[in-house]
Design a protein around this motif. Structure first.
Motif, mmCIF file in Angstrom:
data_model
loop_
_atom_site.group_PDB
_atom_site.id
_atom_site.type_symbol
_atom_site.label_atom_id
_atom_site.label_comp_id
_atom_site.label_asym_id
_atom_site.label_seq_id
_atom_site.Cartn_x
_atom_site.Cartn_y
_atom_site.Cartn_z
ATOM 1 N N ARG A 1 -10.646 -5.959 -7.966
ATOM 2 C CA ARG A 1 -11.224 -4.638 -8.206
ATOM 3 C C ARG A 1 -10.946 -3.698 -7.035
ATOM 4 N NH1 ARG A 1 -17.273 -5.233 -10.041
ATOM 5 N NH2 ARG A 1 -17.529 -5.522 -7.794
ATOM 6 N N ASN A 2 -10.530 -2.516 -7.409
ATOM 7 C CA ASN A 2 -10.323 -1.432 -6.436
ATOM 8 C C ASN A 2 -9.331 -1.771 -5.332
ATOM 9 O OD1 ASN A 2 -12.393 0.279 -7.712
ATOM 10 N ND2 ASN A 2 -13.765 -1.355 -7.045
ATOM 11 N N VAL A 3 -8.319 -2.532 -5.705
ATOM 12 C CA VAL A 3 -7.213 -2.775 -4.768
ATOM 13 C C VAL A 3 -5.892 -2.386 -5.438
ATOM 14 C CG1 VAL A 3 -7.075 -5.251 -5.346
ATOM 15 C CG2 VAL A 3 -6.089 -4.433 -3.216
ATOM 16 N N ILE B 1 0.843 -1.206 0.000
ATOM 17 C CA ILE B 1 0.000 0.000 0.000
ATOM 18 C C ILE B 1 0.874 1.250 0.000
ATOM 19 C CG2 ILE B 1 -1.710 1.290 1.356
ATOM 20 C CD1 ILE B 1 -2.758 -1.487 2.339
ATOM 21 N N GLU C 1 -18.794 -8.118 -2.370
ATOM 22 C CA GLU C 1 -18.415 -8.498 -3.730
ATOM 23 C C GLU C 1 -18.572 -10.011 -3.963
ATOM 24 O OE1 GLU C 1 -15.212 -6.524 -6.262
ATOM 25 O OE2 GLU C 1 -14.154 -8.171 -5.362
ATOM 26 N N ALA D 1 -19.402 -2.426 -1.937
ATOM 27 C CA ALA D 1 -20.872 -2.402 -1.988
ATOM 28 C C ALA D 1 -21.348 -3.604 -2.776
ATOM 29 C CB ALA D 1 -21.345 -1.131 -2.689
ATOM 30 N N ARG E 1 -21.342 -3.552 -6.866
ATOM 31 C CA ARG E 1 -20.563 -2.379 -7.256
ATOM 32 C C ARG E 1 -20.095 -2.607 -8.700
ATOM 33 N NH1 ARG E 1 -15.084 -0.613 -4.005
ATOM 34 N NH2 ARG E 1 -15.023 1.534 -4.729
ATOM 35 N N TYR F 1 -4.088 0.966 -4.871
ATOM 36 C CA TYR F 1 -3.224 1.252 -3.712
ATOM 37 C C TYR F 1 -1.775 0.869 -3.986
ATOM 38 C CZ TYR F 1 -7.743 1.709 -1.577
ATOM 39 O OH TYR F 1 -9.025 2.099 -1.319
ATOM 40 N N PHE F 2 -1.534 0.173 -5.104
ATOM 41 C CA PHE F 2 -0.187 -0.333 -5.410
ATOM 42 C C PHE F 2 0.452 0.484 -6.525
ATOM 43 C CE2 PHE F 2 -2.322 -4.725 -4.594
ATOM 44 C CZ PHE F 2 -2.296 -4.508 -3.226
ATOM 45 N N SER G 1 -12.872 -7.790 0.785
ATOM 46 C CA SER G 1 -13.317 -6.868 1.825
ATOM 47 C C SER G 1 -14.391 -7.518 2.713
ATOM 48 C CB SER G 1 -13.797 -5.555 1.192
ATOM 49 O OG SER G 1 -14.032 -4.609 2.208
ATOM 50 N N LEU H 1 -6.458 -9.377 2.583
ATOM 51 C CA LEU H 1 -5.358 -9.289 3.536
ATOM 52 C C LEU H 1 -5.870 -9.045 4.959
ATOM 53 C CD1 LEU H 1 -2.338 -8.747 4.237
ATOM 54 C CD2 LEU H 1 -2.693 -6.412 3.456
ATOM 55 N N ASP H 2 -6.929 -8.275 5.051
ATOM 56 C CA ASP H 2 -7.427 -7.767 6.333
ATOM 57 C C ASP H 2 -8.293 -8.839 7.027
ATOM 58 O OD1 ASP H 2 -9.042 -6.455 8.259
ATOM 59 O OD2 ASP H 2 -8.978 -4.565 7.169
ATOM 60 N N ASN I 1 -2.352 -12.328 1.146
ATOM 61 C CA ASN I 1 -1.705 -11.051 0.849
ATOM 62 C C ASN I 1 -1.236 -11.098 -0.602
ATOM 63 O OD1 ASN I 1 -0.133 -8.767 0.680
ATOM 64 N ND2 ASN I 1 1.042 -9.186 2.551
ATOM 65 N N LEU I 2 -1.793 -10.223 -1.422
ATOM 66 C CA LEU I 2 -1.434 -10.246 -2.846
ATOM 67 C C LEU I 2 0.055 -9.978 -3.061
ATOM 68 C CD1 LEU I 2 -4.552 -8.394 -4.302
ATOM 69 C CD2 LEU I 2 -3.889 -10.751 -4.788
ATOM 70 N N LEU I 3 0.689 -9.457 -2.035
ATOM 71 C CA LEU I 3 2.113 -9.150 -2.154
ATOM 72 C C LEU I 3 3.016 -10.351 -1.866
ATOM 73 C CD1 LEU I 3 2.467 -6.165 -2.732
ATOM 74 C CD2 LEU I 3 3.825 -6.036 -0.676
HETATM 75 C C1 LIG Z 1 -11.398 -0.667 -1.462
HETATM 76 S S1 LIG Z 1 -11.506 -2.337 -1.002
HETATM 77 C C2 LIG Z 1 -12.208 -3.028 -2.483
HETATM 78 C C3 LIG Z 1 -13.162 -4.137 -2.178
HETATM 79 C C4 LIG Z 1 -13.840 -4.787 -3.387
HETATM 80 N N1 LIG Z 1 -12.896 -5.471 -4.216
HETATM 81 C C5 LIG Z 1 -14.606 -3.779 -4.194
HETATM 82 O O1 LIG Z 1 -14.200 -3.424 -5.302
HETATM 83 O O2 LIG Z 1 -15.648 -3.316 -3.708
HETATM 84 C C6 LIG Z 1 -9.806 -2.874 -1.070
HETATM 85 C C7 LIG Z 1 -9.534 -4.170 -0.344
HETATM 86 O O3 LIG Z 1 -8.218 -4.604 -0.670
HETATM 87 C C8 LIG Z 1 -7.644 -5.197 0.476
HETATM 88 N N2 LIG Z 1 -6.172 -5.195 0.351
HETATM 89 C C9 LIG Z 1 -5.307 -4.148 0.490
HETATM 90 N N3 LIG Z 1 -4.046 -4.560 0.328
HETATM 91 C C10 LIG Z 1 -4.093 -5.886 0.056
HETATM 92 C C11 LIG Z 1 -3.099 -6.887 -0.199
HETATM 93 N N4 LIG Z 1 -1.799 -6.591 -0.203
HETATM 94 N N5 LIG Z 1 -3.529 -8.159 -0.413
HETATM 95 C C12 LIG Z 1 -4.839 -8.479 -0.396
HETATM 96 N N6 LIG Z 1 -5.814 -7.578 -0.148
HETATM 97 C C13 LIG Z 1 -5.452 -6.295 0.065
HETATM 98 C C14 LIG Z 1 -8.154 -4.338 1.621
HETATM 99 O O4 LIG Z 1 -8.070 -5.004 2.870
HETATM 100 C C15 LIG Z 1 -9.575 -4.037 1.170
HETATM 101 O O5 LIG Z 1 -10.496 -4.926 1.739
#
Ligand SMILES: C[S@@+](CC[C@H](N)C(=O)[O-])C[C@H]1O[C@@H](n2cnc3c(N)ncnc32)[C@H](O)[C@@H]1O
Length: 287
Positions: A229-231, A38, A128, A92, A95, A234-235, A124, A154-155, A211-213
């Motif tokens: 989607r939507n993760v 992140i 989804e 959501a 979404r 952050y990378f 999350s 991850l969480d 952990n995707l990492l």
């Molecule tokens: C904004 S939410 C998106 C949720 C869903 N995919 C959507 O589009 O509605 C991002 C999610 O990515 C997860 N996340 C962040 N870093 C991650 C990582 N390194 N590996 C796996 N999940 C991760 C967070 O914990 C969070 O639940």
């Protein structure tokens, strides 16, 4: 408290209970980048302060400096809490609605397959993967479609919530009434104001931490579709590329990758090509 809507996150930095220096923020940025990929921008300082101040309180520590020393000594439970505190989990039901008819059509074309495998890679709080499961029940007109959904995040806090499958009714407001009736059981007594997903839907999904990492993902494909989607937002691009490269052998040759509305994989055209709005297919289908 809901991480997303916390008012503390925008409060005046002069009112802070603990000293929080640029050096502390820098250290946190490096730690969460290394551990979870992140990338935190400077604008996230207040958010980081308020989310981690709770960790200082919980551990009876008086400064961010001490907290970070404590964390870096390698306490696994605190690493988990630190990571959980810094993820953003906004999600959501249904979404990016346009993805779901595409997914339904994709699986309908595979109806003769013994098993269809889907992966929701940043699931999350569960909205989804449950939306994917609802789409599958609708596609197969059965509560026992030949589909398995792996849902990972991850969480660990959001995974626990997802596994429970209980949502407040306001989260379900936008769902068509038919979906609500078909897929949820309304709470009674103490549970009034919430609803629980039906066990049949829940049974289509396995929840796991991932952990995707991480270098090694303890999963086996091939998947007919991956939702990521939507993760990726952050990378940074090199991290995104590494993850995309690991998706390639996990997808079936004609599998689909679903991305978030503001995510583009233009920097990985050797791996994936755009099929339609935010839906990708393998650049090289013959592996
Ligand atoms: C904004 S939410 C998106 C949720 C869903 N995919 C959507 O589009 O509605 C991002 C999610 O990515 C997860 N996340 C962040 N870093 C991650 C990582 N390194 N590996 C796996 N999940 C991760 C967070 O914990 C969070 O639940």
């Amino acid at each position: 408290m809901d991480k997303i809507s916390s008012l503390e996150e925008i409060y005046d930095s002069n009112l802070r209970e603990y000293v929080f220096t640029e050096a502390d923020f820098d250290r946190i940025k490096k730690l969460i980048y290394k551990h979870a990929g992140i990338s935190l921008s400077a604008s996230k300082q207040n958010m980081v302060y308020s989310r981690l101040a709770r960790r200082l309180r919980a551990n009876g520590l008086n400064s961010f400096h001490d907290y970070l020393n404590f964390l870096e000594k390698g306490n696994p439970a605190e690493w988990e809490a630190f990571t959980n505190a810094l993820t953003t989990n906004l999600t959501a039901f249904f979404r990016e609605q346009h993805h779901f008819p595409i997914l339904e059509k994709h699986v309908e074309q595979r109806k003769n397959q013994k098993k269809i495998q889907l992966w929701c890679s940043a699931s999350s709080t569960g909205e989804e993967p449950y939306s994917m499961a609802m789409a599958m029940v609708q596609a197969f007109k059965s509560f026992t479609p030949p589909v398995h959904i792996l849902a990972t995040d991850l969480d660990t806090n959001v995974l626990a919530k997802a596994q429970l499958g209980i949502y407040s009714l306001d989260k379900l407001e936008k769902l068509p009434k038919d979906n609500l009736r078909q897929f949820f059981l309304k709470g009674k007594g103490h549970h009034i104001g919430s609803a629980r997903v039906r066990p049949e839907l829940r049974n289509l999904i396995t929840f796991r931490q991932l952990n995707l990492l991480d270098e090694n993902w303890p999963i086996r494909g091939p998947f007919d579709a991956i939702f990521c989607r939507n993760v990726m937002i952050y990378f940074d691009k090199p991290t995104q590329y590494k993850i995309l490269k690991k998706f390639v052998p996990l997808l079936t040759p004609d599998g689909l990758l679903f991305a978030g509305h503001s995510e583009s994989f233009q920097h990985a055209t050797d791996l994936f090509k755009l099929r339609e709005k935010t839906v990708y297919e393998l650049a090289n289908k013959r592996r």
